[in-house]
Design a protein around this motif. Structure first.
Motif, short mmCIF file in Angstrom:
data_model
loop_
_atom_site.label_atom_id
_atom_site.label_comp_id
_atom_site.label_asym_id
_atom_site.label_seq_id
_atom_site.Cartn_x
_atom_site.Cartn_y
_atom_site.Cartn_z
N ALA A 7 0.83 -1.21 0.00
CA ALA A 7 0.00 0.00 0.00
C ALA A 7 0.86 1.25 0.00
CB ALA A 7 -0.94 0.00 1.20
N LEU A 8 1.89 1.29 0.81
CA LEU A 8 2.78 2.45 0.86
C LEU A 8 3.43 2.67 -0.51
CD1 LEU A 8 4.32 4.71 2.28
CD2 LEU A 8 5.95 2.98 3.08
N HIS A 9 3.96 1.63 -1.09
CA HIS A 9 4.62 1.73 -2.39
C HIS A 9 3.65 2.26 -3.44
CE1 HIS A 9 7.72 -0.15 -5.27
NE2 HIS A 9 6.86 0.53 -6.03
N VAL A 10 2.48 1.65 -3.52
CA VAL A 10 1.50 2.06 -4.53
C VAL A 10 1.04 3.50 -4.32
CG1 VAL A 10 -0.87 1.67 -5.35
CG2 VAL A 10 0.69 -0.27 -5.08
N LEU A 11 0.76 3.86 -3.10
CA LEU A 11 0.25 5.21 -2.84
C LEU A 11 1.29 6.29 -3.12
CD1 LEU A 11 -1.96 4.48 0.27
CD2 LEU A 11 -2.73 5.02 -2.04
N VAL A 12 2.54 6.02 -2.80
CA VAL A 12 3.59 6.99 -3.12
C VAL A 12 3.73 7.09 -4.64
CG1 VAL A 12 6.07 7.50 -2.97
CG2 VAL A 12 4.84 6.73 -0.94
N PHE A 13 3.65 5.96 -5.32
CA PHE A 13 3.74 5.93 -6.78
C PHE A 13 2.57 6.71 -7.40
CE2 PHE A 13 3.29 3.32 -10.82
CZ PHE A 13 4.38 3.87 -11.46
N LYS A 21 -3.62 4.46 -12.63
CA LYS A 21 -2.76 3.34 -13.00
C LYS A 21 -3.54 2.04 -12.80
CE LYS A 21 1.24 5.70 -13.17
NZ LYS A 21 2.03 5.88 -14.34
N SER A 22 -3.41 1.13 -13.74
CA SER A 22 -4.06 -0.17 -13.64
C SER A 22 -3.32 -1.05 -12.62
CB SER A 22 -4.08 -0.88 -15.00
OG SER A 22 -2.76 -1.29 -15.35
N SER A 23 -3.99 -2.09 -12.17
CA SER A 23 -3.33 -3.01 -11.23
C SER A 23 -2.13 -3.69 -11.90
CB SER A 23 -4.32 -4.04 -10.70
OG SER A 23 -4.94 -4.75 -11.74
N GLU A 24 -2.18 -3.87 -13.22
CA GLU A 24 -1.05 -4.46 -13.93
C GLU A 24 0.16 -3.50 -13.92
OE1 GLU A 24 -4.22 -4.49 -15.10
OE2 GLU A 24 -4.57 -6.65 -14.92
N GLU A 25 -0.09 -2.21 -14.17
CA GLU A 25 0.99 -1.23 -14.12
C GLU A 25 1.58 -1.15 -12.71
OE1 GLU A 25 0.16 2.55 -16.78
OE2 GLU A 25 -1.71 1.87 -15.84
N LEU A 26 0.70 -1.13 -11.73
CA LEU A 26 1.15 -1.04 -10.34
C LEU A 26 1.94 -2.29 -9.94
CD1 LEU A 26 -2.08 0.47 -8.77
CD2 LEU A 26 0.08 1.66 -9.22
N LYS A 28 3.78 -4.20 -11.76
CA LYS A 28 5.12 -4.16 -12.35
C LYS A 28 6.05 -3.27 -11.52
CE LYS A 28 3.68 -5.16 -17.03
NZ LYS A 28 3.34 -4.60 -18.34
N ASN A 29 5.53 -2.14 -11.03
CA ASN A 29 6.35 -1.23 -10.25
C ASN A 29 6.66 -1.80 -8.87
OD1 ASN A 29 6.70 1.39 -8.42
ND2 ASN A 29 7.32 1.86 -10.53
N VAL A 30 5.69 -2.48 -8.28
CA VAL A 30 5.86 -3.04 -6.94
C VAL A 30 6.60 -4.38 -6.97
CG1 VAL A 30 4.61 -3.85 -4.87
CG2 VAL A 30 3.79 -1.86 -6.12
N CYS A 31 6.57 -5.04 -8.12
CA CYS A 31 7.16 -6.38 -8.28
C CYS A 31 6.38 -7.44 -7.51
CB CYS A 31 8.64 -6.40 -7.89
SG CYS A 31 9.67 -5.29 -8.87
#
Length: 141
Positions: A7-13, A21-26, A28-31
């Motif tokens: 959640a922290l990673h996604v929200l900062v992003f 951003k789609s869940s697929e894009e997210l 990839k960024n979060v791994c």
């Protein structure tokens, strides 16, 4: 704990550029995989941290600027302990004072740690996290 990190990673992003951003894009960024993203983001949505948008350009969008969301907001939305142990020492049925009481003591201690952490998290915003990430990057160069 991992849900808090996701959640922290996604929200900062999301706060970084304020676009959907789609869940697929997210993922990839979060791994991690998109299913985990959707599970965590559903908790964030229930607490008003993100909004969802359907359609081709749909996905998740942060609901407020990063300076208005604290890590405590995320902690409350995710509802997990940051300090916990899945293992307990001793045996509550033992006659020994130490063996019979240590597990309960550790539970109380970790509960206290989580209460204190929640107070600290209330003083850290997403913008502050992003600034720290910039500082970390700059120090690597």
């Amino acid at each position: 704990m991992s849900e808090f990190i996701i959640a922290l990673h996604v929200l900062v992003f999301l706060a970084h550029d304020m676009v959907s951003k789609s869940s697929e894009e997210l993922s990839k960024n979060v791994c991690t995989n998109p299913v985990r993203i959707r599970k965590v983001m559903s908790k964030c949505k229930k607490h008003g941290l993100v909004e969802t948008k359907a359609g081709i350009n749909g996905g998740y969008m942060i609901s407020k600027p990063g300076n208005e969301i604290t890590l405590k907001d995320i902690y409350d939305a995710i509802d997990v302990s940051l300090v916990e142990s899945k293992w307990r020492s001793g045996d509550i049925k033992a006659e020994c004072l130490i063996a019979s009481g240590m597990g309960d003591y550790i539970d109380m201690l970790f509960s206290y740690f989580n209460e204190e952490l929640a107070l600290l998290l209330d003083n850290i915003t997403l913008d502050m996290v992003e600034q720290k990430l910039k500082s970390i990057r700059d120090n690597k160069v």
